[in-house]
Enzyme design. Structure first.
Site, mmCIF file in Angstrom:
data_model
loop_
_atom_site.group_PDB
_atom_site.id
_atom_site.type_symbol
_atom_site.label_atom_id
_atom_site.label_comp_id
_atom_site.label_asym_id
_atom_site.label_seq_id
_atom_site.Cartn_x
_atom_site.Cartn_y
_atom_site.Cartn_z
ATOM 1 N N ASP A 23 0.820 -1.223 0.000
ATOM 2 C CA ASP A 23 0.000 0.000 0.000
ATOM 3 C C ASP A 23 0.852 1.270 0.000
ATOM 4 O O ASP A 23 0.458 2.297 0.549
ATOM 5 C CB ASP A 23 -0.964 0.022 1.199
ATOM 6 C CG ASP A 23 -1.738 -1.264 1.328
ATOM 7 O OD1 ASP A 23 -2.257 -1.719 0.295
ATOM 8 O OD2 ASP A 23 -1.815 -1.829 2.432
ATOM 9 N N LYS A 26 2.355 1.775 -5.094
ATOM 10 C CA LYS A 26 3.035 1.160 -6.246
ATOM 11 C C LYS A 26 2.230 1.325 -7.517
ATOM 12 O O LYS A 26 2.779 1.503 -8.595
ATOM 13 C CB LYS A 26 3.244 -0.345 -6.018
ATOM 14 C CG LYS A 26 4.254 -0.677 -4.975
ATOM 15 C CD LYS A 26 4.341 -2.162 -4.775
ATOM 16 C CE LYS A 26 3.052 -2.785 -4.272
ATOM 17 N NZ LYS A 26 2.614 -2.325 -2.951
ATOM 18 N N GLY A 50 -3.843 -5.197 -3.807
ATOM 19 C CA GLY A 50 -4.731 -4.336 -4.594
ATOM 20 C C GLY A 50 -4.037 -3.035 -4.914
ATOM 21 O O GLY A 50 -3.333 -2.479 -4.084
ATOM 22 N N HIS A 51 -4.189 -2.595 -6.128
ATOM 23 C CA HIS A 51 -3.634 -1.303 -6.538
ATOM 24 C C HIS A 51 -4.770 -0.358 -6.820
ATOM 25 O O HIS A 51 -5.796 -0.777 -7.352
ATOM 26 C CB HIS A 51 -2.956 -1.419 -7.894
ATOM 27 C CG HIS A 51 -1.618 -2.012 -7.875
ATOM 28 N ND1 HIS A 51 -0.734 -1.873 -6.851
ATOM 29 C CD2 HIS A 51 -0.985 -2.736 -8.820
ATOM 30 C CE1 HIS A 51 0.375 -2.508 -7.173
ATOM 31 N NE2 HIS A 51 0.245 -3.042 -8.352
ATOM 32 N N GLN A 233 2.251 -6.065 -2.869
ATOM 33 C CA GLN A 233 2.586 -6.042 -1.430
ATOM 34 C C GLN A 233 3.917 -5.338 -1.163
ATOM 35 O O GLN A 233 4.334 -4.495 -1.945
ATOM 36 C CB GLN A 233 2.583 -7.457 -0.858
ATOM 37 C CG GLN A 233 1.244 -8.085 -1.005
ATOM 38 C CD GLN A 233 1.331 -9.535 -1.355
ATOM 39 O OE1 GLN A 233 2.253 -9.983 -1.993
ATOM 40 N NE2 GLN A 233 0.347 -10.267 -0.947
ATOM 41 N N ASP A 342 2.309 14.646 0.519
ATOM 42 C CA ASP A 342 1.245 15.645 0.733
ATOM 43 C C ASP A 342 0.468 15.368 2.018
ATOM 44 O O ASP A 342 -0.058 16.287 2.648
ATOM 45 C CB ASP A 342 0.291 15.672 -0.479
ATOM 46 C CG ASP A 342 -0.239 14.293 -0.823
ATOM 47 O OD1 ASP A 342 0.586 13.354 -0.960
ATOM 48 O OD2 ASP A 342 -1.468 14.123 -0.947
HETATM 49 P P1 GDP Z 1 -0.333 0.007 -3.790
HETATM 50 O O1 GDP Z 1 -0.919 -1.327 -3.566
HETATM 51 O O2 GDP Z 1 1.088 0.084 -3.320
HETATM 52 O O3 GDP Z 1 -0.508 0.487 -5.193
HETATM 53 O O4 GDP Z 1 -1.100 1.022 -2.873
HETATM 54 P P2 GDP Z 1 -2.663 1.346 -2.834
HETATM 55 O O5 GDP Z 1 -3.162 1.570 -4.189
HETATM 56 O O6 GDP Z 1 -3.384 0.417 -1.966
HETATM 57 O O7 GDP Z 1 -2.630 2.718 -2.014
HETATM 58 C C1 GDP Z 1 -2.108 3.813 -2.500
HETATM 59 C C2 GDP Z 1 -3.179 4.876 -2.503
HETATM 60 O O8 GDP Z 1 -2.548 6.112 -2.395
HETATM 61 C C3 GDP Z 1 -3.980 4.942 -3.780
HETATM 62 O O9 GDP Z 1 -5.275 5.353 -3.490
HETATM 63 C C4 GDP Z 1 -3.238 5.972 -4.608
HETATM 64 O O10 GDP Z 1 -4.063 6.622 -5.555
HETATM 65 C C5 GDP Z 1 -2.804 6.904 -3.529
HETATM 66 N N1 GDP Z 1 -1.549 7.632 -3.774
HETATM 67 C C6 GDP Z 1 -0.426 7.227 -4.423
HETATM 68 N N2 GDP Z 1 0.517 8.187 -4.345
HETATM 69 C C7 GDP Z 1 -0.019 9.201 -3.626
HETATM 70 C C8 GDP Z 1 0.473 10.463 -3.170
HETATM 71 O O11 GDP Z 1 1.611 10.852 -3.403
HETATM 72 N N3 GDP Z 1 -0.390 11.208 -2.425
HETATM 73 C C9 GDP Z 1 -1.652 10.826 -2.126
HETATM 74 N N4 GDP Z 1 -2.415 11.608 -1.397
HETATM 75 N N5 GDP Z 1 -2.139 9.646 -2.538
HETATM 76 C C10 GDP Z 1 -1.331 8.853 -3.268
#
Ligand code: GDP
Length: 431
Positions: A23, A26, A50-51, A233, A342
């Site tokens: 999370d 990625k 999940g992405h 993950q 942010d």
């Molecule tokens: P992943 O599994 O590593 O892709 O992570 P997730 O998708 O579960 O969580 C990442 C969340 O953070 C998603 O809702 C993205 O759109 C959001 N996200 C990614 N980069 C940033 C960022 O720099 N700032 C903010 N506020 N949200 C971000």
């Protein structure tokens, strides 16, 4: 000369891995690079990951589909190292096609399949392990991995061979059903015949995508195609290098990409570790920098730290450089992408854990011993907060933020080459 190698020296292989507990964002970072890639490959994990991608103000939640699916000229590959729940995959494919988008998807014949009995097994195992379990998502990931190693797993290609499928399923079903009902004493209404018919049906629907992806990828590599390997993950969940047993069941260090994609990349790779500017964790394990109470709740809400797959609230805490040092070393990170800066913007002060204190001794590296990790107290360095009003170049960022980033870079010894200050693509600074 090895004829399986490409004949040029440009960086063709990029691996993106989560550097924490998953999370980290990625999805966003992978999407940033996916458009330039000829192939985007998932190489481990299953639909326990999940992405979330935000593209042109549309949100896409992907569990099994690689992030390349948003680009029609990119081939998306589900490699042999992925654990595939065909029902979930078909739902995701259908939802995607409903948006009017065409899929350019290939699935390895060698990928193992999550079967309905694996979900029951997960329940039994999780109950038995109690506190020592990672806090399973109950998607059958550990049981399907175990069946793979027991050598009675079912692979995607088996669904296209009814006789072989029946032979394998008979063995696997008997084993799992007996453990569920006689060892775990759980009620289980599964019938082998129903599973057989249902899964042959899934095979029929998935047939158009199933192929020998390992050969296709090896040819692509040889022909100088750009391949992006997308991790799911995070490395602290790796069963070898994470906080075992509070881990998942497939390796997620970058080196596993060769196992899970089925190609030997004998070349220099770009390995991007995605690091969130704070930490989050779903499930059990020691969490040395955890923020509890109001501070934790504020951060969770601000960062929207609720699981993409499960909706579970995530535990949150300060950035931990002890864990990150290990990730950088084991995954051979060449670059760091730092996300969600942010979310910290506007806080009066920001903490970073630089080492642990365990029984009066300072540790800069992650101990293997769970007893030691349980006793670890964080040693923090505190930074003044920052405010970012508009996102321009790296140079134009506030001095406090640059100071924080450059401290992390120096401690870890890896360049922070991507700075993310928002979910959208344009809120990203490349250095
Ligand atoms: P992943 O599994 O590593 O892709 O992570 P997730 O998708 O579960 O969580 C990442 C969340 O953070 C998603 O809702 C993205 O759109 C959001 N996200 C990614 N980069 C940033 C960022 O720099 N700032 C903010 N506020 N949200 C971000």
């Amino acid at each position: 000369m090895n004829s399986n190698q490409p004949n040029q020296t440009t960086l063709l292989i990029t691996v993106i891995v989560g550097a924490q507990w998953g999370d980290e964002g990625k999805g966003k970072i992978t999407d940033f690079f996916a458009g330039e890639a000829d192939y985007v490959v998932r190489f481990q994990g299953g639909n326990n990951a999940g992405h979330t991608l935000v593209v042109n103000n549309e949100t896409y939640k992907l569990h099994l589909l690689p992030s390349g699916v948003l680009y029609p000229n990119t081939v998306s590959v589900i490699g042999n190292g992925v654990l595939v729940d065909p029902k979930v995959l078909l739902e995701e494919i259908e939802a995607f096609e409903k948006r009017g988008q065409k899929l350019n998807l290939k699935i390895s014949e060698r990928a193992h399949i999550i079967m309905p009995y694996h979900i029951f097994m997960d329940e039994g195992i999780s109950q038995m392990q109690g506190e020592l379990s990672a806090g399973s998502t109950r998607r059958g990931i550990a049981p399907v991995s175990a069946d793979k190693m027991y050598r009675h797993g079912i692979r995607v290609g088996d669904l296209l061979e009814p006789e072989l499928f029946k032979e394998k399923l008979t063995k696997a079903f008997e084993f799992n059903y007996n453990v569920i009902t006689k060892v775990f004493n759980l009620p289980c209404d599964l019938k082998m015949e129903d599973i057989y018919n249902e899964y042959l049906g899934y095979g029929e629907k998935l047939k158009q995508y199933i192929t020998d992806t390992e050969v296709e990828l090896a040819n692509a590599y040889k022909n100088n195609k750009k391949i992006l390997l997308e991790g799911a993950q995070g490395m602290s969940l790796d069963p070898d290098h994470g906080m075992y047993p509070h881990t998942t069941s497939t390796n997620n260090v970058s080196g596993y990409c060769e196992v899970g994609a089925g190609v030997g990349f004998n070349c220099h790779k770009k390995v991007i570790g995605v690091v969130k500017a704070y930490m989050s964790r779903v499930g059990n394990s020691p969490f040395v920098t955890e923020m509890l109470g109001d501070d934790g709740e504020k951060l969770r809400q601000a960062g929207n730290e609720f699981g993409t797959t499960t909706g579970r609230p995530r535990r949150v805490g300060w950035l931990n450089l002890v864990q990150l040092r290990q990730t950088a070393r084991v995954s051979g990170l060449t670059d760091i992408a730092i996300t969600k800066l942010d979310i910290l913007t506007g806080m009066p002060e920001i903490k970073v854990c630089v080492a642990y204190e365990i029984d009066g001794v300072e540790y800069k590296e992650m101990p293997a011993s769970l007893t030691k990790i349980r006793k670890a107290k964080p040693i923090y360095k505190t930074f003044p907060g920052w405010k970012v009003s508009e996102i321009g170049t790296y140079e134009s960022l506030p001095a406090e933020l640059k100071n924080y980033l450059e401290f992390i870079e120096k401690e870890i010894g890896v360049k922070i080459s991507i700075v993310s200050l928002g979910a959208q693509r344009e809120k990203t600074i490349l250095r």
